[in-house]
Design an enzyme around this catalytic site. Structure first.
Site, PDB file in Angstrom:
ATOM      1  N   HIS A 217       0.825  -1.202   0.000  1.00  0.00           N
ATOM      2  CA  HIS A 217       0.000   0.000   0.000  1.00  0.00           C
ATOM      3  C   HIS A 217       0.864   1.259   0.000  1.00  0.00           C
ATOM      4  CE1 HIS A 217      -2.864   2.844   2.207  1.00  0.00           C
ATOM      5  NE2 HIS A 217      -3.283   2.755   0.962  1.00  0.00           N
ATOM      6  N   HIS A 221       1.377   4.127  -3.147  1.00  0.00           N
ATOM      7  CA  HIS A 221       1.247   5.584  -3.013  1.00  0.00           C
ATOM      8  C   HIS A 221       2.544   6.312  -3.356  1.00  0.00           C
ATOM      9  CE1 HIS A 221      -2.869   6.244  -1.653  1.00  0.00           C
ATOM     10  NE2 HIS A 221      -2.774   5.107  -0.989  1.00  0.00           N
ATOM     11  N   HIS A 248      -7.593   0.368  -4.481  1.00  0.00           N
ATOM     12  CA  HIS A 248      -8.280   0.389  -3.185  1.00  0.00           C
ATOM     13  C   HIS A 248      -9.550  -0.451  -3.215  1.00  0.00           C
ATOM     14  CE1 HIS A 248      -5.511   3.794  -2.621  1.00  0.00           C
ATOM     15  NE2 HIS A 248      -5.537   3.427  -1.355  1.00  0.00           N
ATOM     16  N   GLU A 352      -9.524  11.612  -4.383  1.00  0.00           N
ATOM     17  CA  GLU A 352      -8.352  11.351  -3.529  1.00  0.00           C
ATOM     18  C   GLU A 352      -7.959  12.591  -2.744  1.00  0.00           C
ATOM     19  OE1 GLU A 352      -4.786   9.895  -5.487  1.00  0.00           O
ATOM     20  OE2 GLU A 352      -4.019   9.163  -3.580  1.00  0.00           O
ATOM     21  N   HIS A 367     -11.058  12.216   0.568  1.00  0.00           N
ATOM     22  CA  HIS A 367     -10.349  11.055   1.080  1.00  0.00           C
ATOM     23  C   HIS A 367      -9.171  11.433   1.965  1.00  0.00           C
ATOM     24  CE1 HIS A 367      -6.657   8.701   0.384  1.00  0.00           C
ATOM     25  NE2 HIS A 367      -7.372   7.730   0.894  1.00  0.00           N
ATOM     26  N   HIS A 371      -8.638  10.730   6.127  1.00  0.00           N
ATOM     27  CA  HIS A 371      -7.512  10.070   6.788  1.00  0.00           C
ATOM     28  C   HIS A 371      -7.083  10.882   8.009  1.00  0.00           C
ATOM     29  CE1 HIS A 371      -5.670   6.607   4.545  1.00  0.00           C
ATOM     30  NE2 HIS A 371      -6.503   7.016   3.608  1.00  0.00           N
ATOM     31  N   HIS A 407     -12.535   3.579   3.219  1.00  0.00           N
ATOM     32  CA  HIS A 407     -12.399   3.289   1.796  1.00  0.00           C
ATOM     33  C   HIS A 407     -13.644   2.633   1.215  1.00  0.00           C
ATOM     34  CE1 HIS A 407      -8.665   4.848   0.222  1.00  0.00           C
ATOM     35  NE2 HIS A 407      -8.236   4.806   1.465  1.00  0.00           N
TER      36      HIS A 407
HETATM   37 CU1  CUO Z   1      -4.386   4.257   0.115  1.00  0.00          CU
HETATM   38 CU2  CUO Z   1      -6.556   5.992   1.695  1.00  0.00          CU
HETATM   39  O1  CUO Z   1      -4.926   4.971   1.901  1.00  0.00           O
HETATM   40  O2  CUO Z   1      -5.565   5.857  -0.070  1.00  0.00           O
END
Ligand code: CUO
Length: 678
Positions: A217, A221, A248, A352, A367, A371, A407
Site C-alpha cells: 500500500h 502511493h 483500493h 483522492e 479522502h 484520513h 475506503h
Molecule cells: Cu491508500 Cu486511503 O490509503 O488511499
C-alpha cells in the site's frame, strides 16, 4: 527418502517462484552495485547521523545549492533558504505526508533529487540531506526519487518495516529488542496481532497488520503520489485516478473476502455523522513522540481546526451530485462529462484528490482529509499534543479497521458512478470463435507461517554496543503454490487477454450469491496476454506468475551482503531494471478461506487483445510485474483500454445475459490448514 523427495519438490517450486523474478535479469555491473549499496546505506539507521565515513567525507564542505547541477535550481535554493532560516521540520519530529507544511518541504527535497542532473549531484544532495532534513521527509523523498530517476532503475529500496520497525511492531517487542541489545543476546521476539479475540476485527488483523500488505500500500502511493505534478516532472501517470479507485477497491474486496472467511459481515462504509462502533488500540509507539493514539469504541468524529465534519458531508454531497448528473464542474466553470472512458479516472483524481482534481475548492479533499480526521480523532484540538494516528501514514493505515470503512465509503461513490453506466453488451463481452472448454485448478490451500522482521534499525547505536541479531516473529498468511490449466478452442490463432477473478460463492446463511451481488466482492487474481493457437489447446499458468503479486522481499541485510559480495567479485547479482516492487506479496494471493473448505468461484474471461491494446509493444512485453493493481510506470501507457475490473465493474442483470463462450466459471474451495507443515 520421502523427505528428500519432498525437499526436491520444494526446491523445484522455489525455483519456479523465482522465475518471475529473474525474467529480463542481467548481471549487475559495478556502477549499479555501488549505487544499490549507497541507497541501502542511506536508509540504514536513519535516525542517526551519517555514519559511513565515506559519506561523511563526501559532503564535508558541500552546499548542494552552489555545487550541484540541477535541471531547475528553484527547489534546492528554497530548501536551503528554509534550512538556513531553521524553519524546516526538525529531525526527530514525526513526518506525516498529510500535513501540508511537512509535505511541501518534502516536495522541495524530492524535486531537488529528481532535478539533479547526474548521479553525483543526486547522491551528494541525498547524503547532505540525510544529516540535516527530517528523517521521515528524507526517506520518503529519497524513495520516490529512486522510483523515478532513470539512473536508479532496478535499485531496490528497503521495505518500510525494516527502515522504521517502530511503526510495525508493538511496544513490547521494541522493549524486548532493547533488552536483547543491552545484554548482547540475539533474540527472536514473538508478536501477536493487536487486541484480543473478543474484538471481532482482530480475527482479520492478519490482513490489516500484514507488513507485506502495508508495504504494498505504501509503495503504491509512492508510485502514484497524489501530489505528483506530471507536467513539471515530465513523467505522466497513465490512468492514475482509475488506479486509485481500482487498487483500493481490490483491497476492500479482499478485506471483505477475509471477513466472510471468518463469518463476519462485509464492512460497513464509514459515516461522518455516526459513531464508529469499533475502536482501535495500535499498541505501537513512535521512536520519539509517544504512542500512536488509540480510539475507544463508539467514538464520534470531531471537527479539527482545519477540517470540519460538515465539509466532509458537503464534499460527499457534491460528488454524488456530479455522479448523478454525470458531469463535474471544473475550476473555470466548464462541465466535464463523466463518460464511460474517462469518468472513473476523473472521479479518482477528484476524490483522492490529486493535483489533477478538476476543482479542489469545490469537491474538496474528501479522502485525504478523512484520513486526517480519523488520525486525529482522539485529540482533535491538539490539547494533548498526540502524535499522528496510524491513518496519517500510508505505511500503517491498513492496521486500523476504520481504514477499510473509510475506503468503503469512497468505493461506494465509485460504485454509484459505475452503476449508472449501461451493462456491457454481448458484443462487448464475447470473442467470436474462441471458447473455453474446461478449467483444471489445483488445490487451493492456505496456512499461517512464521515471519521474522529484522529489528536492526529499531535499535539506536547510542549505547556503543555492537548490534545483535534481533527479530520480531509474526504470523502471516501464505498459500501452497498452485497451477491451473485452461482448455481452449479457437477457430484461428489469436492474441488473447485473460482476466481471472475469485469470489465467494455463498453468503453467511449458505445461500448462493447472485452474480450481481457478488460482483463488487470479486478479487482479481491474474491478468495476462498470450497467443492461443487454432484448434484445441491448453493454457497453463502458475500462481507465482500472477500479475497482482510480487515475489517475497529479501531482508535488507541479506541484500546488502549480496551486493557487497558482488562488489568484491565473490558472486554475481542479477538485476532486472524494470522490476517493480509494488504489488501484494505472492503469499497473499489467496484469501484465508476456512478449515472446513470455503466454497468459492473462479471466473475467467478471454478477450481479443488486438482490439484493446494501446500500443505496438510486443503482447508479452514485461512491464515489471504486478500490473493489475499497480499499473505501469516509466512513462508507458496502461497496456489495454478496458476498464479496470472489466467485465465485473458494471451491473449484470443475470447469468444468462452475461456468460458467453469465452468465459468460464468453476466452483472450487479454499481450505485453511491449521497445522500446516511443508
Ligand atoms: Cu491508500 Cu486511503 O490509503 O488511499
Amino acid at each position: 527418502m520421502k523427505w528428500l523427495l519432498t525437499l526436491g519438490l520444494v526446491m523445484v517450486l522455489a525455483s519456479l517462484a523465482q522465475a518471475k523474478l529473474t525474467r529480463g535479469s542481467v548481471p549487475a555491473d559495478q556502477d549499479f552495485l555501488t549505487r544499490q549499496r549507497d541507497v541501502i546505506r542511506l536508509c540504514m539507521k536513519v535516525h542517526e547521523h551519517n555514519h559511513y565515513q565515506e559519506q561523511v567525507d563526501l559532503v564535508k564542505d558541500y552546499d548542494p545549492s552552489v555545487a550541484g547541477k540541477f535541471k531547475d535550481v528553484t527547489p534546492i535554493k528554497r530548501l536551503m533558504k528554509y534550512y538556513n532560516a531553521k524553519t524546516l521540520l526538525p529531525r526527530g519530529d514525526i513526518f506525516s505526508l498529510f500535513h501540508k507544511e511537512h509535505r511541501e518541504e518534502m516536495i522541495l527535497l524530492f524535486e531537488s533529487f529528481l532535478f539533479a542532473q547526474d548521479w553525483d549531484t543526486f547522491f551528494k544532495t541525498a547524503v547532505w540531506a540525510r544529516d540535516r532534513i527530517n528523517e521521515g521527509q528524507f526517506v520518503y523523498a529519497l524513495s520516490v526519487a529512486v522510483l523515478h530517476r532513470e539512473d536508479c532503475k532496478g535499485i531496490i529500496l528497503p521495505p518500510a518495516y525494516e527502515i522504521y520497525p517502530h511503526m510495525f511492531v508493538n511496544s513490547e517487542v521494541i522493549n524486548s529488542a532493547y533488552k536483547a541489545k543491552m545484554t548482547q543476546t540475539p533474540a527472536i521476539i514473538h508478536m501477536n496481532f493487536t487486541g484480543t479475540i473478543r474484538n471481532p476485527d482482530q480475527w482479520i488483523a492478519y490482513l490489516g497488520e500484514d507488513v507485506g500488505l502495508n508495504s504494498h500500500h505504501a509503495h503504491w502511493h509512492m508510485d502514484f503520489p497524489f501530489w505528483w505534478k506530471a507536467a513539471e516532472y515530465g513523467i505522466e501517470k497513465d490512468r492514475k485516478g482509475e488506479l486509485f479507485y481500482y487498487m483500493h477497491h481490490q483491497m476492500i474486496a479482499r478485506y471483505d473476502f477475509e471477513r466472510l472467511s471468518n463469518w463476519l459481515h462485509f464492512v460497513e462504509p464509514i459515516s461522518f455523522e455516526d459513531e464508529i462502533e469499533h475502536g482501535f488500540y495500535p499498541q505501537t509507539t513512535y521512536r520519539v513522540g509517544g504512542e500512536f493514539p488509540a480510539r475507544p469504541d463508539n467514538f464520534h468524529f470531531h471537527d479539527l481546526e482545519h477540517i470540519k465534519i460538515k465539509d466532509m458531508l458537503d464534499y460527499t454531497r457534491r460528488i454524488k451530485e456530479a455522479i448523478s448528473k454525470q458531469k463535474v464542474r471544473s475550476k473555470n466553470g466548464e462541465k466535464i462529462p463523466l463518460d464511460a472512458v474517462h469518468g472513473i479516472d476523473i472521479l479518482g483524481d477528484l476524490m483522492e484528490p490529486s493535483v489533477e482534481s478538476p476543482h479542489e475548492d469545490y469537491y474538496g479533499s474528501l479522502h485525504n482529509d478523512a484520513h486526517v480526521l480519523l488520525g486525529q480523532i482522539t485529540d482533535p484540538l491538539g490539547k494533548f499534543d498526540l502524535p499522528p494516528g496510524v491513518m496519517e501514514h500510508f505505511e500503517t493505515a491498513t492496521r486500523d479497521p476504520a481504514f477499510f470503512r473509510l475506503h468503503k465509503h469512497i468505493d461506494n461513490l465509485f460504485k454509484m458512478y459505475k452503476d449508472l453506466l449501461p451493462p456491457y453488451t454481448k458484443a462487448e463481452l464475447e470473442f467470436p470463435g474462441v471458447k473455453v472448454l474446461d478449467w483444471e485448478i489445483g488445490n487451493l490451500v492456505t496456512y499461517f507461517e512464521d515471519f521474522d522482521i529484522d529489528m536492526l534499525n529499531a535499535l539506536d547505536d547510542t549505547a556503543d554496543l555492537p548490534d545483535v541479531d534481533v527479530k520480531a516473529r509474526v504470523q502471516r498468511l501464505n498459500h501452497e503454490p498452485f497451477t491451473w490449466a485452461l482448455h481452449m478452442e479457437s477457430d484461428k490463432e489469436v492474441t488473447a487477454a485473460f482476466r481471472v477473478f475469485l469470489g465467494p460463492k455463498k453468503d453467511w446463511y449458505e445461500s448462493d450469491f447472485t452474480i450481481n451481488e457478488v460482483r463488487p466482492y470479486l478479487i482479481e487474481i491474474d491478468k495476462f496476454v498470450t497467443k492461443v493457437v487454432a484448434g484445441k489447446s491448453v493454457i497453463h499458468r502458475k500462481s507465482s506468475e500472477s500479475s497482482v503479486t510480487i515475489p517475497d522481499r529479501e531482508t535488507t541485510k541479506v541484500l546488502l551482503e549480496k551486493v557487497e559480495h558482488a562488489l568484491e567479485g565473490k558472486e554475481t547479482l542479477n538485476v532486472n531494471k524494470d522490476e517493480r516492487h509494488c504489488g501484494y506479496p505472492d503469499r497473499l494471493l489467496l484469501p484465508k478461506g476456512r478449515n472446513t473448505g470455503m466454497p468459492v468461484q473462479i471466473y475467467v474471461i478471454v478477450t481479443d487483445f488486438e482490439k484493446e491494446k494501446v500500443n505496438d509493444l510486443p503482447y508479452d512485453y514485461d512491464y515489471g510485474g504486478s500490473l493489475s493493481y499497480c499499473g505501469v510506470v516509466g512513462g508507458h501507457k496502461y497496456p489495454d483500454t478496458k476498464a479496470m475490473g472489466f467485465p465485473f465493474d458494471r451491473r449484470i442483470y443475470s447469468r444468462e445475459d452475461f456468460f458467453t463462450d469465452n468465459m468460464y466459471t468453476k466452483d472450487v474451495t479454499i481450505t485453511f490448514k491449521e497445522n500446516h507443515h511443508h
